[in-house]
Design a protein around this motif. Sequence first.
Motif, PDB file in Angstrom:
ATOM      1  N   GLU A  78       7.762   5.376  -8.770  1.00 42.70           N
ATOM      2  CA  GLU A  78       8.583   4.435  -8.012  1.00 42.70           C
ATOM      3  C   GLU A  78       7.761   3.326  -7.355  1.00 42.70           C
ATOM      4  OE1 GLU A  78      10.661   6.999  -5.329  1.00 42.70           O
ATOM      5  OE2 GLU A  78      12.438   7.050  -6.611  1.00 42.70           O
ATOM      6  N   TYR A  79       6.474   3.604  -7.190  1.00 41.57           N
ATOM      7  CA  TYR A  79       5.624   2.583  -6.593  1.00 41.57           C
ATOM      8  C   TYR A  79       4.239   2.670  -7.225  1.00 41.57           C
ATOM      9  CZ  TYR A  79       3.108   6.065  -3.830  1.00 41.57           C
ATOM     10  OH  TYR A  79       2.324   7.110  -3.446  1.00 41.57           O
ATOM     11  N   SER A 133      -2.592   1.497 -10.468  1.00 39.04           N
ATOM     12  CA  SER A 133      -2.415   2.938 -10.304  1.00 39.04           C
ATOM     13  C   SER A 133      -0.922   3.162 -10.099  1.00 39.04           C
ATOM     14  CB  SER A 133      -3.173   3.457  -9.088  1.00 39.04           C
ATOM     15  OG  SER A 133      -4.443   2.874  -9.025  1.00 39.04           O
ATOM     16  N   THR A 158      -6.498  -4.259  -2.679  1.00 38.14           N
ATOM     17  CA  THR A 158      -5.463  -3.363  -3.190  1.00 38.14           C
ATOM     18  C   THR A 158      -4.115  -3.725  -2.574  1.00 38.14           C
ATOM     19  OG1 THR A 158      -7.075  -1.603  -3.453  1.00 38.14           O
ATOM     20  CG2 THR A 158      -4.783  -0.952  -3.417  1.00 38.14           C
ATOM     21  N   VAL A 159      -3.103  -3.842  -3.419  1.00 39.43           N
ATOM     22  CA  VAL A 159      -1.783  -4.271  -2.960  1.00 39.43           C
ATOM     23  C   VAL A 159      -0.773  -3.166  -3.247  1.00 39.43           C
ATOM     24  CG1 VAL A 159      -0.110  -6.169  -3.010  1.00 39.43           C
ATOM     25  CG2 VAL A 159      -2.444  -6.557  -3.803  1.00 39.43           C
ATOM     26  N   PHE A 160       0.070  -2.874  -2.234  1.00 39.42           N
ATOM     27  CA  PHE A 160       1.149  -1.907  -2.443  1.00 39.42           C
ATOM     28  C   PHE A 160       2.340  -2.625  -3.075  1.00 39.42           C
ATOM     29  CE2 PHE A 160       5.159  -0.059  -1.162  1.00 39.42           C
ATOM     30  CZ  PHE A 160       4.992   1.270  -1.488  1.00 39.42           C
ATOM     31  N   VAL A 161       2.858  -2.086  -4.175  1.00 40.03           N
ATOM     32  CA  VAL A 161       4.043  -2.705  -4.801  1.00 40.03           C
ATOM     33  C   VAL A 161       5.054  -1.640  -5.203  1.00 40.03           C
ATOM     34  CG1 VAL A 161       3.055  -4.824  -5.730  1.00 40.03           C
ATOM     35  CG2 VAL A 161       2.827  -2.703  -7.018  1.00 40.03           C
ATOM     36  N   GLU A 162       6.320  -2.023  -5.088  1.00 44.78           N
ATOM     37  CA  GLU A 162       7.355  -1.181  -5.670  1.00 44.78           C
ATOM     38  C   GLU A 162       7.347  -1.429  -7.174  1.00 44.78           C
ATOM     39  OE1 GLU A 162      11.273  -1.494  -3.666  1.00 44.78           O
ATOM     40  OE2 GLU A 162      10.090  -2.402  -2.064  1.00 44.78           O
ATOM     41  N   ARG A 220       6.495  -8.071 -10.186  1.00 49.43           N
ATOM     42  CA  ARG A 220       5.536  -7.929  -9.099  1.00 49.43           C
ATOM     43  C   ARG A 220       4.165  -8.514  -9.473  1.00 49.43           C
ATOM     44  NH1 ARG A 220       9.499  -7.280  -6.811  1.00 49.43           N
ATOM     45  NH2 ARG A 220       9.831  -6.078  -4.930  1.00 49.43           N
ATOM     46  N   ARG A 270       2.569   5.365  -9.600  1.00 48.27           N
ATOM     47  CA  ARG A 270       3.128   6.627  -9.132  1.00 48.27           C
ATOM     48  C   ARG A 270       4.641   6.670  -9.380  1.00 48.27           C
ATOM     49  NH1 ARG A 270      -0.914   8.889  -8.938  1.00 48.27           N
ATOM     50  NH2 ARG A 270      -1.859  10.213  -7.368  1.00 48.27           N
ATOM     51  N   LEU A 327      -0.153   0.964  -6.933  1.00 53.25           N
ATOM     52  CA  LEU A 327      -1.131   0.103  -6.283  1.00 53.25           C
ATOM     53  C   LEU A 327      -1.731  -0.808  -7.335  1.00 53.25           C
ATOM     54  CD1 LEU A 327      -3.080   2.619  -3.995  1.00 53.25           C
ATOM     55  CD2 LEU A 327      -0.941   1.414  -3.533  1.00 53.25           C
ATOM     56  N   SER A 373       1.686  -5.653   1.687  1.00 51.75           N
ATOM     57  CA  SER A 373       0.744  -4.776   2.370  1.00 51.75           C
ATOM     58  C   SER A 373      -0.522  -4.732   1.530  1.00 51.75           C
ATOM     59  CB  SER A 373       1.325  -3.373   2.522  1.00 51.75           C
ATOM     60  OG  SER A 373       2.199  -3.343   3.616  1.00 51.75           O
ATOM     61  N   VAL A 374      -1.624  -5.158   2.142  1.00 54.46           N
ATOM     62  CA  VAL A 374      -2.871  -5.331   1.412  1.00 54.46           C
ATOM     63  C   VAL A 374      -3.973  -4.554   2.111  1.00 54.46           C
ATOM     64  CG1 VAL A 374      -4.502  -7.027   0.507  1.00 54.46           C
ATOM     65  CG2 VAL A 374      -2.127  -7.681   0.861  1.00 54.46           C
ATOM     66  N   SER A 375      -4.864  -4.002   1.336  1.00 48.50           N
ATOM     67  CA  SER A 375      -5.985  -3.291   1.924  1.00 48.50           C
ATOM     68  C   SER A 375      -7.256  -3.676   1.179  1.00 48.50           C
ATOM     69  CB  SER A 375      -5.707  -1.795   1.836  1.00 48.50           C
ATOM     70  OG  SER A 375      -6.898  -1.076   1.890  1.00 48.50           O
TER      71      SER A 375
END
Lengths: 142, 429
Positions: free
Chosen positions: A40-41, A36, A6-10, A15, A38, A43, A64-66
Amino acid sequence: MASQVTVFVENKPGRISRITRALADGNINIRAITISDRGEYGLINILPDDPDLAEKILLNRGFSVSRKEVIAIIMDDKPGGLADVAEHLNQSNINIANAYGFILQKGKNAVLVLEVDDYAKAEEIIRQGGFHTLSKDELHNI
Amino acid sequence: MSDLYWDKKVETMSREDLRKLQLVRLNETLARARKSLFYKDRLPEKLNDLSELQKIPFTTKQDLRNSFPFKMVAVQQEELVRLHSSSGTTGQATVIYHTKNDIDNWTDLVARCMYMTGVRRSDVFQNMMGYGLFTGGLGLHYGSERLGSLTIPASSGNSKRQIMLMKSFKTTVIHITPSYALHLYTLMKDEGIEPKRDLNLKIAFLGAEPYTEETRKRLEELYGFDAFNSYGLSEMNGPGVAFECKQKDGMHLWEDHYILEVINPKTGEVLEDGEEGEIVLTTLTREGMPIIRYRTGDIAFVYPEACVCGRTHRRISRIKGRSDDMLIINGVNLYPMQIEEVLMGIPEVGHNYLIEIDKVEYLDRINIKVEVRPEIFKGDLNALEKLKYRIADEIKSNVLVKPHITLVEPNSLPASEGKAVRVIDKRKK
């Protein structure tokens, strides 16, 4: 147990292309991808053939990766295939946080990917229902 | 030497005697300062009363910059033994020069502060502030040695070694930034160390960055030490200008070494005790570089009442902000520092934020950008949303304005090393 990255992206243009190109350069095959959102940002959830390498590549690119364990269930690619699995899970009170699927061989089989709270218990129940869950290696080799 | 005071005679001197001492020292200071190029023609011959100080013009940060490198020095260069300098990120660096006596006085003041909080010869002091041009490291180092504590010049960083030092030498007193203290606690937890059980910490000096009363209380609970606020600025030596006593209610500003005034930052008018304004300080014993009526830019007020600890030197409040960066958000005055205090107290945020002020549909908005760093990212959308709400709520309860929180990718904000710009007012465009 299958593993999802899972990667956090703006929420900004480019992206997904940046992430998928980075994985392509690392010779990673993406089995499935979902977003997913939200506003402004968001996953980006990726089911890669090699999650260890995929995670490393994206971390090196500064993301940022999880890592998350997910359940990948193989089912028949026919009308009612998904309904069979869903009914069984519903009877067993398993809470599904996220779900997505993809077809493996058209007309033959498909894969349902589930994010659940207690995956050890969920996987046990799914197996008892006669369904087959894919291991990390199986997912790698398909 | 009394048990409570480092220097009982001076610390408990009557207000009247203190004012007499100030007048004598002020006239000595004026005489010394006139030897500098900067003050040569700016100062009167002799003052007969302290109130006449108000006729002397202020000295500003810009004056210090313009005096670079030697125009404010009042002695021959061979009398100088040390200099400290600001980082100069926002303009020409400011340099402060010290004679041997200046260092001696500074050292004594810091020892006085440390003693006031309960530090004694038997203590072990681990100084976790950066040594070098920054005054925080060396200032407390010298003070602690003067007091007689075993001093560990650990400097900043290298968390594992910091913890090892604390354990090996049974450190009782630390000097640390609050955000690092929060960070260090999580590392200790990972290593199975419970500070209250496994360490011997009693006293902490938290400094070098703003923090809230809640952060202090949280750190006190986590570590089981007493944490003390202090005030200092390199122009006035650095640490040791004002410090809390055991009451932890306002910081005693040492009026035998400084004259304290609070002014209206717009008009320059001197305010009464209790009124909030900009702190103005005059050095009373400085030889190398006396500074008269220095506008610190720091906003605070003076406690009108005497302290129960018996010290007669007046107390100043927490610094509320800087006079030059006050923001008006939909008519409400606030200082970015008030927001920063909250942000730094949230471990997931720490230094990784940017405060933007913009307008949305004719209304001012505070938009706080926070980096989602790999260490805090668990792949959980709900956790991120909860973090957003928590930050917004904590800021709302402290400054009464609800901010918008924007989560951004790692390394997308300006680096936090040194004094990076943390506030951008987009309305000015």
